[in-house]
Design an enzyme around this catalytic site. Structure first.
Site, mmCIF file in Angstrom:
data_model
loop_
_atom_site.group_PDB
_atom_site.id
_atom_site.type_symbol
_atom_site.label_atom_id
_atom_site.label_comp_id
_atom_site.label_asym_id
_atom_site.label_seq_id
_atom_site.Cartn_x
_atom_site.Cartn_y
_atom_site.Cartn_z
ATOM 1 N N GLU A 110 54.352 45.328 59.695
ATOM 2 C CA GLU A 110 54.166 46.732 59.320
ATOM 3 C C GLU A 110 53.654 47.546 60.512
ATOM 4 O OE1 GLU A 110 51.285 45.776 56.146
ATOM 5 O OE2 GLU A 110 49.807 46.946 57.252
ATOM 6 N N ILE A 123 48.766 42.368 47.901
ATOM 7 C CA ILE A 123 47.862 43.378 48.476
ATOM 8 C C ILE A 123 47.007 42.736 49.569
ATOM 9 C CG2 ILE A 123 47.712 44.926 46.480
ATOM 10 C CD1 ILE A 123 44.939 43.546 45.907
ATOM 11 N N ALA A 124 47.438 41.554 50.031
ATOM 12 C CA ALA A 124 46.596 40.802 50.980
ATOM 13 C C ALA A 124 46.905 41.217 52.420
ATOM 14 C CB ALA A 124 46.803 39.315 50.766
ATOM 15 N N ARG A 125 47.919 40.631 52.992
ATOM 16 C CA ARG A 125 48.333 40.939 54.359
ATOM 17 C C ARG A 125 49.809 40.624 54.487
ATOM 18 N NH1 ARG A 125 44.644 43.620 55.267
ATOM 19 N NH2 ARG A 125 43.112 43.546 56.949
ATOM 20 N N GLY A 146 38.579 35.555 46.057
ATOM 21 C CA GLY A 146 37.360 36.146 46.616
ATOM 22 C C GLY A 146 36.929 37.308 45.737
ATOM 23 N N ARG A 147 36.173 38.239 46.340
ATOM 24 C CA ARG A 147 35.624 39.342 45.556
ATOM 25 C C ARG A 147 36.718 40.182 44.911
ATOM 26 N NH1 ARG A 147 31.975 39.730 50.730
ATOM 27 N NH2 ARG A 147 34.077 39.476 51.501
ATOM 28 N N ILE A 148 37.791 40.478 45.666
ATOM 29 C CA ILE A 148 38.850 41.332 45.115
ATOM 30 C C ILE A 148 39.637 40.575 44.042
ATOM 31 C CG2 ILE A 148 40.943 42.648 45.676
ATOM 32 C CD1 ILE A 148 39.685 43.056 48.527
ATOM 33 N N HIS A 177 50.303 50.200 52.657
ATOM 34 C CA HIS A 177 48.982 49.613 52.935
ATOM 35 C C HIS A 177 47.856 50.596 52.569
ATOM 36 C CE1 HIS A 177 46.879 46.379 55.596
ATOM 37 N NE2 HIS A 177 46.069 46.810 54.626
ATOM 38 N N ILE A 178 47.804 50.926 51.280
ATOM 39 C CA ILE A 178 46.847 51.947 50.826
ATOM 40 C C ILE A 178 45.898 51.426 49.747
ATOM 41 C CG2 ILE A 178 48.269 53.954 51.409
ATOM 42 C CD1 ILE A 178 49.056 54.047 48.381
ATOM 43 N N ARG A 183 41.165 28.184 48.059
ATOM 44 C CA ARG A 183 40.838 27.034 48.908
ATOM 45 C C ARG A 183 39.777 26.168 48.240
ATOM 46 N NH1 ARG A 183 39.299 29.296 54.621
ATOM 47 N NH2 ARG A 183 38.411 30.721 53.127
#
Ligand code: GLV
Length: 336
Positions: free
Chosen positions: A274, A243-245, A161-163, A292-293, A184
């Site tokens: 978390e 860095i996703a989830r 995606g964008r990131i 998560h920063i 996907r």
């Protein structure tokens, strides 16, 4: 004197925020805030939401069917996050509650951080700092904290995606990396060319990348995208950055792979469960851990907060949110 004052909509801010968020919302709404950042139980949250038309939420605030059933006045939840796995979108749509998130404003900042975490893992930045702080640095040694190359290596991005695209551009244009990606759906040719990225299968990506970066949104389908089987496909010299989830990676399997040196290192900003962190991750040295920063610069956090404010004002005052998630799926509630 007759009292004909029209009641202003009421809005709940669920976590501590920049003071000017409260000031801007207060121009339009009666605002209840949580500047002491109390971690409300679900029952307390329900109670605070009584009579509220809007909620300013963050990723730690779960909005689900059980809550919605008890909050009939709620019309919109505006997330100060691009991710929205804290929202049950189907339940919100069925309850006629609009959901909005905060995309775009955090893209470049988050891509910067993903790149930083990947580099820190590859070049063993925190591991070597711990060694230094512990007073263990006595002399130079030819292989001391020798890490993996970044420039000229192969960057594998899962979730384009964008990131993901921002990370690809940094790698290709700034560091001369070969970029492969898996998503996907495949990107159009122009975007692929902009990012200098080549679409490959997940297996090929895991087998060929020197640095794997995860930027895929969390869903049931992406749960444990990386587990023991996927880690086994990676090069023993490779790094993995998430860095996703939390939940995209099987953290126990990753800790075992790091301990057994089945991959070289990892950089993690997000964790299963978390703010708790799997204890095995805390005890392996070859992992960089951050709380998560990835979007945390003052400018970006302010922009995210203001976008959530814009969504609340847009929807409750002008009838149209800026970045809605389920506008076309809202089930209109009856006005008995
Ligand atoms: C952060 O994780 C976000 O989704 O904005």
């Amino acid at each position: 004197m007759t009292s004909t004052s029209t009641q202003r909509p009421r809005v709940l801010i669920t976590r501590a925020v920049f003071p000017d968020v409260i000031a801007r919302l207060s121009e339009h709404f009666d605002v209840e805030s949580n500047q002491s950042d109390v971690n409300w139980t679900p029952a307390e949250l329900v109670q605070r939401l009584q009579g509220k038309a809007g909620a300013f939420t963050t990723g730690s605030i779960a909005i689900n069917a059980a809550l919605l059933a008890q909050c009939p006045d709620l019309k919109i939840c505006a997330n100060m996050a691009v991710g929205y796995n804290n929202f049950d979108l189907d339940a919100m749509s069925a309850a006629g509650v609009l959901a909005s998130n905060a995309p775009d404003v955090l893209t470049e900042t988050t891509a910067d951080f993903g790149f930083a975490l990947m580099m820190a893992a590859a070049r063993r930045v925190t591991e070597s700092e711990h060694f230094l702080r512990a007073g263990q640095w006595k002399s130079w040694r030819y292989d001391m904290f020798a890490g993996a190359e970044i420039h000229g290596s192969t960057l594998g991005i899962i979730g384009m995606g964008r990131i993901g695209q921002g990370i690809a551009r940094r790698g290709a244009l700034g560091f001369g990396m070969q970029v492969v990606y898996h998503n996907r759906s495949r990107l159009d040719a122009t975007t692929e060319a902009d990012c200098k990225a080549r679409y490959v299968s997940k297996e090929e990506l895991l087998q060929t990348a020197d640095h794997v970066v995860l930027v895929v949104p969390y869903s049931a389908a992406s749960h444990h995208t990386i587990g023991a089987a996927e880690l086994a496909l990676m090069k023993t010299t490779a790094t993995l950055t998430n860095i996703a989830r939390g939940g995209i990676v099987d953290d126990a399997a990753l800790a075992a792979a790091l301990r057994d040196k089945r991959i070289a290192a990892a950089g993690l900003d997000v964790f299963e469960g978390e703010p708790n962190v799997h204890p095995d991750l805390l005890s392996v040295p070859n992992v960089v851990l951050t709380p998560h920063i990835a979007s945390a610069t003052m400018g970006t956090r302010r922009a995210m907060a203001m976008l959530a404010v814009d969504n609340l004002i847009g929807y409750l005052v002008h009838g149209k949110a800026v970045t809605p998630l389920n506008a076309d799926r809202l089930v209109q509630q009856g006005t008995a």
